[in-house]
Design a protein around this motif. Sequence first.
Motif, PDB file in Angstrom:
ATOM      1  N   ALA A 163      -1.778   8.887  30.995  1.00 60.65           N
ATOM      2  CA  ALA A 163      -1.784  10.057  30.531  1.00 60.65           C
ATOM      3  C   ALA A 163      -1.214  11.009  31.606  1.00 60.65           C
ATOM      4  O   ALA A 163      -0.668  12.121  31.719  1.00 60.65           O
ATOM      5  N   GLY A 164      -2.195  10.715  32.815  1.00 55.91           N
ATOM      6  CA  GLY A 164      -1.550  11.580  34.061  1.00 55.91           C
ATOM      7  C   GLY A 164      -0.131  11.550  34.188  1.00 55.91           C
ATOM      8  O   GLY A 164       0.523  12.592  34.584  1.00 55.91           O
ATOM      9  N   LEU A 165       0.621  10.284  34.455  1.00 56.90           N
ATOM     10  CA  LEU A 165       2.098  10.194  34.373  1.00 56.90           C
ATOM     11  C   LEU A 165       2.774  10.942  33.418  1.00 56.90           C
ATOM     12  O   LEU A 165       3.846  11.523  33.741  1.00 56.90           O
ATOM     13  N   GLY A 166       2.320  10.875  32.118  1.00 56.58           N
ATOM     14  CA  GLY A 166       2.956  11.642  31.249  1.00 56.58           C
ATOM     15  C   GLY A 166       2.774  13.040  31.470  1.00 56.58           C
ATOM     16  O   GLY A 166       3.911  13.865  30.895  1.00 56.58           O
ATOM     17  N   ALA A 167       1.808  13.683  31.919  1.00 57.54           N
ATOM     18  CA  ALA A 167       1.440  15.061  32.158  1.00 57.54           C
ATOM     19  C   ALA A 167       2.656  15.530  33.401  1.00 57.54           C
ATOM     20  O   ALA A 167       3.166  16.546  33.148  1.00 57.54           O
ATOM     21  N   ALA A 168       2.620  14.743  34.408  1.00 52.80           N
ATOM     22  CA  ALA A 168       3.521  14.841  35.555  1.00 52.80           C
ATOM     23  C   ALA A 168       4.961  14.863  35.152  1.00 52.80           C
ATOM     24  O   ALA A 168       5.623  15.758  35.259  1.00 52.80           O
ATOM     25  N   LYS A 169       5.438  13.947  34.248  1.00 55.09           N
ATOM     26  CA  LYS A 169       6.864  14.178  33.741  1.00 55.09           C
ATOM     27  C   LYS A 169       7.094  15.389  33.002  1.00 55.09           C
ATOM     28  O   LYS A 169       8.019  15.858  32.978  1.00 55.09           O
ATOM     29  N   ALA A 170       6.035  15.901  31.967  1.00 51.84           N
ATOM     30  CA  ALA A 170       6.314  16.878  31.292  1.00 51.84           C
ATOM     31  C   ALA A 170       6.482  18.089  32.367  1.00 51.84           C
ATOM     32  O   ALA A 170       7.024  18.921  31.699  1.00 51.84           O
ATOM     33  N   ALA A 171       5.754  18.110  33.557  1.00 55.07           N
ATOM     34  CA  ALA A 171       5.687  19.214  34.348  1.00 55.07           C
ATOM     35  C   ALA A 171       6.977  19.455  35.183  1.00 55.07           C
ATOM     36  O   ALA A 171       7.247  20.357  35.841  1.00 55.07           O
ATOM     37  N   LEU A 172       7.793  18.324  34.857  1.00 56.08           N
ATOM     38  CA  LEU A 172       8.936  18.259  35.597  1.00 56.08           C
ATOM     39  C   LEU A 172      10.294  18.805  35.090  1.00 56.08           C
ATOM     40  O   LEU A 172      10.443  18.921  33.958  1.00 56.08           O
ATOM     41  N   ARG A 173      11.071  19.702  35.792  1.00 51.68           N
ATOM     42  CA  ARG A 173      12.343  20.087  35.274  1.00 51.68           C
ATOM     43  C   ARG A 173      13.230  19.018  35.091  1.00 51.68           C
ATOM     44  O   ARG A 173      12.982  17.857  35.393  1.00 51.68           O
ATOM     45  N   SER A 174      14.464  19.202  34.144  1.00 55.59           N
ATOM     46  CA  SER A 174      15.389  18.009  33.872  1.00 55.59           C
ATOM     47  C   SER A 174      15.745  17.227  35.105  1.00 55.59           C
ATOM     48  O   SER A 174      16.189  16.068  34.767  1.00 55.59           O
ATOM     49  N   HIS A 175      16.025  17.841  36.138  1.00 53.51           N
ATOM     50  CA  HIS A 175      16.585  16.926  37.489  1.00 53.51           C
ATOM     51  C   HIS A 175      15.418  16.460  38.137  1.00 53.51           C
ATOM     52  O   HIS A 175      15.773  15.998  39.193  1.00 53.51           O
ATOM     53  N   GLY A 176      13.859  16.772  38.010  1.00 54.72           N
ATOM     54  CA  GLY A 176      12.953  16.587  38.856  1.00 54.72           C
ATOM     55  C   GLY A 176      12.666  15.138  39.170  1.00 54.72           C
ATOM     56  O   GLY A 176      13.082  14.198  38.841  1.00 54.72           O
ATOM     57  N   VAL A 177      11.778  15.167  40.152  1.00 56.38           N
ATOM     58  CA  VAL A 177      11.202  13.868  40.838  1.00 56.38           C
ATOM     59  C   VAL A 177       9.741  13.807  41.048  1.00 56.38           C
ATOM     60  O   VAL A 177       9.381  14.955  41.503  1.00 56.38           O
ATOM     61  N   LEU A 178       9.124  12.792  40.870  1.00 53.98           N
ATOM     62  CA  LEU A 178       7.754  12.603  41.157  1.00 53.98           C
ATOM     63  C   LEU A 178       7.771  11.792  42.308  1.00 53.98           C
ATOM     64  O   LEU A 178       8.328  10.663  42.141  1.00 53.98           O
TER      65      LEU A 178
END
Length: 241
Positions: A163-178
């Motif tokens: 769930a946490g990784l899904g939230a991080a993915k949603a918070a990124l812009r289209s070119h973003g990186v975690l």
Amino acid sequence: MKPWTQLDAAPIPGGGTLKLMRRGEDEFSITLGHNELMNSRLKGSEEALASLAIDRIGQRPSLCLLIGGLGMGFTLRAALAALPADAEIVVAELIPAVIAWARGPLAPIFAGCLDDPRVSVREADVVTVIREGPGRYDAILLDVDNGPDGLMVEANDRLYDHAGLGAAKAALRSHGVLAVWSAGPDRNFTQRLRQAGFAVEEKTVRARAGAGGAKHMIWLAAPKGNATAAQPTRGAGNRRR
């Protein structure tokens, strides 16, 4: 060898006590029990967390970064050094004493970076901050606890589960990186990143930049299908998974 002196202590959520220690005039350590969480002489991997992520996303107008965990400010300072004047950095720090230390005993290490107009510090759980900002961040840099295998606060596991990784993915812009820092490798976490829809690259970096000693792990994870995911970073230590 000079002895360590305790400067302050602070309780953490869920139990336990953080201690700020000093040896001599300029060496500082933050500990939890018998575990040293960070040391002012070992900053290489914390700096790499910022530089690798920014290298991956490239220079773009109005970049916005989220840093989870203030620590001793090494990731923040490295990010400021690499980012232009129109960038924004949000730092989420859960423990009030860590912010107070940054403006108190650790002020020489922070070197005024908290007063940079690009920086805002929030006394908040980074999980909450991530979920507040869908599509807001070009990069999310997590240096929380000891990595995905939590040590300090059990609730930190929420950052690194599905769930946490899904939230991080949603918070990124289209070119973003975690980008995620860890004291060591974790195959299960690599697999969770993949399952969450990230293209994953692992980087092994030294705790002390340009020297021997301990090695730490940084994951660079970009949502599959974006341009960032297809552009590996430069330098030694790349391992595509």
